[in-house]
Each structure stands twice: as C-alpha cells, then as structure tokens.
Design an enzyme around this catalytic site. Sequence first.
Site, PDB file in Angstrom:
ATOM      1  N   MET A 105      -9.087   8.091  -0.261  1.00  0.00           N
ATOM      2  CA  MET A 105     -10.040   8.536   0.871  1.00  0.00           C
ATOM      3  C   MET A 105     -10.488   9.743   0.910  1.00  0.00           C
ATOM      4  O   MET A 105      -9.462  10.643   0.502  1.00  0.00           O
ATOM      5  CB  MET A 105      -9.428   8.394   2.087  1.00  0.00           C
ATOM      6  CG  MET A 105      -8.720   7.286   2.803  1.00  0.00           C
ATOM      7  SD  MET A 105      -7.458   7.061   4.160  1.00  0.00           S
ATOM      8  CE  MET A 105      -6.880   5.551   3.877  1.00  0.00           C
ATOM      9  N   SER A 143       0.776  -0.882  -0.135  1.00  0.00           N
ATOM     10  CA  SER A 143      -0.187   0.511  -0.162  1.00  0.00           C
ATOM     11  C   SER A 143       1.293   1.012  -0.244  1.00  0.00           C
ATOM     12  O   SER A 143       2.007   1.334   0.834  1.00  0.00           O
ATOM     13  CB  SER A 143      -1.017   0.044   0.828  1.00  0.00           C
ATOM     14  OG  SER A 143      -1.628   1.299   1.478  1.00  0.00           O
ATOM     15  N   GLY A 173      -8.588   3.897   7.154  1.00  0.00           N
ATOM     16  CA  GLY A 173      -8.472   5.754   7.243  1.00  0.00           C
ATOM     17  C   GLY A 173      -6.655   6.050   7.556  1.00  0.00           C
ATOM     18  O   GLY A 173      -6.635   6.446   7.086  1.00  0.00           O
ATOM     19  N   ASP A 217      -4.315   3.395  -1.642  1.00  0.00           N
ATOM     20  CA  ASP A 217      -6.061   3.833  -0.649  1.00  0.00           C
ATOM     21  C   ASP A 217      -6.450   5.412  -1.473  1.00  0.00           C
ATOM     22  O   ASP A 217      -5.569   6.557  -0.766  1.00  0.00           O
ATOM     23  CB  ASP A 217      -5.176   3.321   0.418  1.00  0.00           C
ATOM     24  CG  ASP A 217      -4.685   2.154   0.884  1.00  0.00           C
ATOM     25  OD1 ASP A 217      -5.920   1.412   0.750  1.00  0.00           O
ATOM     26  OD2 ASP A 217      -4.148   2.217   1.795  1.00  0.00           O
ATOM     27  N   HIS A 275      -1.611  -0.837  -3.873  1.00  0.00           N
ATOM     28  CA  HIS A 275      -2.069  -0.526  -3.933  1.00  0.00           C
ATOM     29  C   HIS A 275      -2.561   0.937  -3.434  1.00  0.00           C
ATOM     30  O   HIS A 275      -1.775   1.001  -3.140  1.00  0.00           O
ATOM     31  CB  HIS A 275      -2.609  -1.696  -2.243  1.00  0.00           C
ATOM     32  CG  HIS A 275      -4.021  -1.152  -1.684  1.00  0.00           C
ATOM     33  ND1 HIS A 275      -4.824  -2.044  -1.556  1.00  0.00           N
ATOM     34  CD2 HIS A 275      -4.389  -0.964  -0.971  1.00  0.00           C
ATOM     35  CE1 HIS A 275      -6.010  -2.099  -0.654  1.00  0.00           C
ATOM     36  NE2 HIS A 275      -5.305  -0.810  -0.346  1.00  0.00           N
ATOM     37  N   MET A 284     -11.023  -6.100   5.587  1.00  0.00           N
ATOM     38  CA  MET A 284     -10.530  -5.042   6.533  1.00  0.00           C
ATOM     39  C   MET A 284     -10.499  -5.766   7.498  1.00  0.00           C
ATOM     40  O   MET A 284     -11.049  -6.019   8.250  1.00  0.00           O
ATOM     41  CB  MET A 284     -10.866  -3.422   6.604  1.00  0.00           C
ATOM     42  CG  MET A 284     -11.493  -3.511   5.032  1.00  0.00           C
ATOM     43  SD  MET A 284      -9.394  -2.608   5.239  1.00  0.00           S
ATOM     44  CE  MET A 284      -9.359  -1.613   5.909  1.00  0.00           C
ATOM     45  N   GLY A 331      -2.535  -3.885   9.201  1.00  0.00           N
ATOM     46  CA  GLY A 331      -2.205  -4.763  10.385  1.00  0.00           C
ATOM     47  C   GLY A 331      -1.293  -5.931   9.890  1.00  0.00           C
ATOM     48  O   GLY A 331      -1.056  -6.664  10.110  1.00  0.00           O
ATOM     49  N   HIS A 355      -7.903   0.874  -4.006  1.00  0.00           N
ATOM     50  CA  HIS A 355      -9.479   0.864  -2.861  1.00  0.00           C
ATOM     51  C   HIS A 355      -9.925   2.091  -2.707  1.00  0.00           C
ATOM     52  O   HIS A 355      -9.784   2.589  -1.689  1.00  0.00           O
ATOM     53  CB  HIS A 355      -8.355   0.199  -1.581  1.00  0.00           C
ATOM     54  CG  HIS A 355      -9.183   0.095  -0.377  1.00  0.00           C
ATOM     55  ND1 HIS A 355      -8.825  -0.022   0.553  1.00  0.00           N
ATOM     56  CD2 HIS A 355     -10.394  -0.233   0.114  1.00  0.00           C
ATOM     57  CE1 HIS A 355      -9.768  -0.336   1.573  1.00  0.00           C
ATOM     58  NE2 HIS A 355     -10.895  -0.110   0.984  1.00  0.00           N
ATOM     59  N   MET A 415     -11.332   4.337  -0.282  1.00  0.00           N
ATOM     60  CA  MET A 415     -12.370   4.499   1.078  1.00  0.00           C
ATOM     61  C   MET A 415     -13.647   6.125   0.615  1.00  0.00           C
ATOM     62  O   MET A 415     -12.706   7.053   1.172  1.00  0.00           O
ATOM     63  CB  MET A 415     -11.441   4.645   2.150  1.00  0.00           C
ATOM     64  CG  MET A 415     -11.087   3.653   2.230  1.00  0.00           C
ATOM     65  SD  MET A 415      -9.282   3.392   2.874  1.00  0.00           S
ATOM     66  CE  MET A 415      -7.951   3.250   1.670  1.00  0.00           C
ATOM     67  N   ASP A 466      -6.361  -6.474   4.117  1.00  0.00           N
ATOM     68  CA  ASP A 466      -5.936  -5.401   4.195  1.00  0.00           C
ATOM     69  C   ASP A 466      -5.639  -4.950   5.653  1.00  0.00           C
ATOM     70  O   ASP A 466      -6.647  -4.658   6.750  1.00  0.00           O
ATOM     71  CB  ASP A 466      -6.449  -4.222   3.617  1.00  0.00           C
ATOM     72  CG  ASP A 466      -5.909  -2.631   3.176  1.00  0.00           C
ATOM     73  OD1 ASP A 466      -4.678  -2.581   3.953  1.00  0.00           O
ATOM     74  OD2 ASP A 466      -6.639  -2.428   2.516  1.00  0.00           O
TER      75      ASP A 466
HETATM   76  C1  DX5 Z   1      -6.226   1.309   5.765  1.00  0.00           C
HETATM   77  C2  DX5 Z   1      -6.294   1.328   4.275  1.00  0.00           C
HETATM   78  C3  DX5 Z   1      -4.661   0.378   3.753  1.00  0.00           C
HETATM   79  C4  DX5 Z   1      -3.544   1.218   5.011  1.00  0.00           C
HETATM   80  C5  DX5 Z   1      -2.457  -0.503   5.263  1.00  0.00           C
HETATM   81  O1  DX5 Z   1      -7.319   1.923   5.420  1.00  0.00           O
HETATM   82  O2  DX5 Z   1      -7.002   0.525   3.626  1.00  0.00           O
HETATM   83  O3  DX5 Z   1      -4.137  -0.419   2.603  1.00  0.00           O
HETATM   84  O4  DX5 Z   1      -2.865   1.189   4.312  1.00  0.00           O
HETATM   85  O5  DX5 Z   1      -1.787  -0.232   6.024  1.00  0.00           O
HETATM   86  P1  DX5 Z   1      -0.572  -1.673   7.334  1.00  0.00           P
HETATM   87  O6  DX5 Z   1      -0.342  -2.720   6.691  1.00  0.00           O
HETATM   88  O7  DX5 Z   1       0.591  -0.372   7.664  1.00  0.00           O
HETATM   89  O8  DX5 Z   1      -2.235  -1.315   7.988  1.00  0.00           O
HETATM   90 ZN    ZN Z   2      -6.732  -0.611   1.825  1.00  0.00          ZN
END
Ligand code: DX5
Ligand code: ZN
Length: 216
Positions: free
Chosen positions: A40, A11, A147, A38, A36, A142, A177, A69, A71, A175
């Site tokens: 937002m 990501s 976020g 993200d 990936h 998720m 942690g 992705h 969001m 996705d």
């Molecule tokens: C969170 C995102 C993830 C995030 C993952 O909202 O969708 O893709 O960036 O980051 P890590 O791997 O650090 O949890």
């Molecule tokens: Zn993501």
Amino acid sequence: MKKNNILIAPSILSADFSRLGEEVCLIEKAGADLIHVDVMDGHFVPNITIGPCVISKLKNRTKLPLDVHLMIKDPLFFLNDFIKAGSSIITVHSEVCTLSVLKKIKKILTKNKVKMGISINPGTPLKKISGALKLADMVLIMSVHPGFAGQSFMDCVIPKISKLRQVYKGDIEVDGGITNKTAPLVLKQGANILVAGSFIFSAKNKKKAIESLKNA
Ligand code: DX5
Ligand code: ZN
C-alpha cells in the site's frame, strides 16, 4: 494444486511485522499455499505498508509463491522492482489502469514469467474488467474496501463472483473478511483462492485455521 483445488493465501498484513520472517515460516508449515503480500502506497489507499526490499528478503525465507497485491497508484512505474524482488503473481487494481496499461503490464510480466492478477474493489462493476479478462491469470475480487485488515466481509460482492465464474476460467481470489463462516459463501460461487489475514494470524492454531478454510 492441493485438495479441492482450493488455495489459501494468508495475508501477512496481520502478521507481527517485527518477526515477519518467522511468521512466514510458521504459516508455510501450517499449510499455506501462497503468501499474500499487501503493498500500500498511501495514495491508492489510506495506509502504507511494505515495498520490494522487504519482499526480496521474504523470498529467501519461503518456498511458497509470493502473491503480491499492489494497492498503489502507479503499478507500471514500480513493476520491475516487484518482479526483481521475486514476486510470483503480481496483482494490479483495475481502478488505476487503463486497458492499454494492463496490456503493457501483461507483456512485461509474461517476459519475466510472472503471473498477472487484476483486482476490482467492491464498488467497481465487473464490466470494468470484461475487456481485460483474457490478460489475467487471476482475478482478485475485493470483499472489503482495500486498506486495512480486520474488516467485515461485504455480502454485496457475492453475485459478482458467480457472474465472473460464468465467463472466466482462470483463478478467482477473494480478499477481505474471509473466515470459516464467509469462506463457504465465496467458494460456492466459484472462487478458488482465499486470502485471509486476521482470521489466520489471530488463530492460536494456524494449521487448524487454514484447514477450516480449505474444508469450508
Ligand atoms: C485489505 C487487504 C487484505 C487484508 C485481508 O486491503 O488487501 O489482504 O489484509 O485481511 P482480513 O482477512 O483481515 O480482512
Ligand atoms: Zn490483499
């Protein structure tokens, strides 16, 4: 498909945004399978990141598929912009789409040869998407509240992955942690695509970090 059929999608939320093109080239060389992205909007999640104009520039820097992705509160409204930007997979959140909106999105994506992902938040039960599974090329589970990067993996989503795998043959992406410690937990339940932000981008040796997820 690469070895073990496990795909790694770094990501770029954890990349250095001032050198995004370079960072994408680096993770491509390090063995990433997808990029990936993200997106937002500050409404669906309390953070704002990037939009289609950045994605269309990144498209020129990598041959890897862009795993976008969304969001955002109104994915249908912005769908064409993300298609035109060069997304290979577009994932929308089940929390903001009715079944009829998901069907509309699927129709547009299919027409443009873009794959469809449907995502569920940690607090959203699997039954919310049971009627939509046949539309999805991929389900994104998720494992943190969306976020922000760098949050801790939520164990409570593990049973959701195995339950989904029993009824769903498509790709299951997890996705949030993901590290070399948490990756085995989700792969064991049948997930086959791992998103990892901070784990990969904070690693000195990104190639080793990606390999450690693949072999987890
Ligand atoms: C969170 C995102 C993830 C995030 C993952 O909202 O969708 O893709 O960036 O980051 P890590 O791997 O650090 O949890
Ligand atoms: Zn993501």
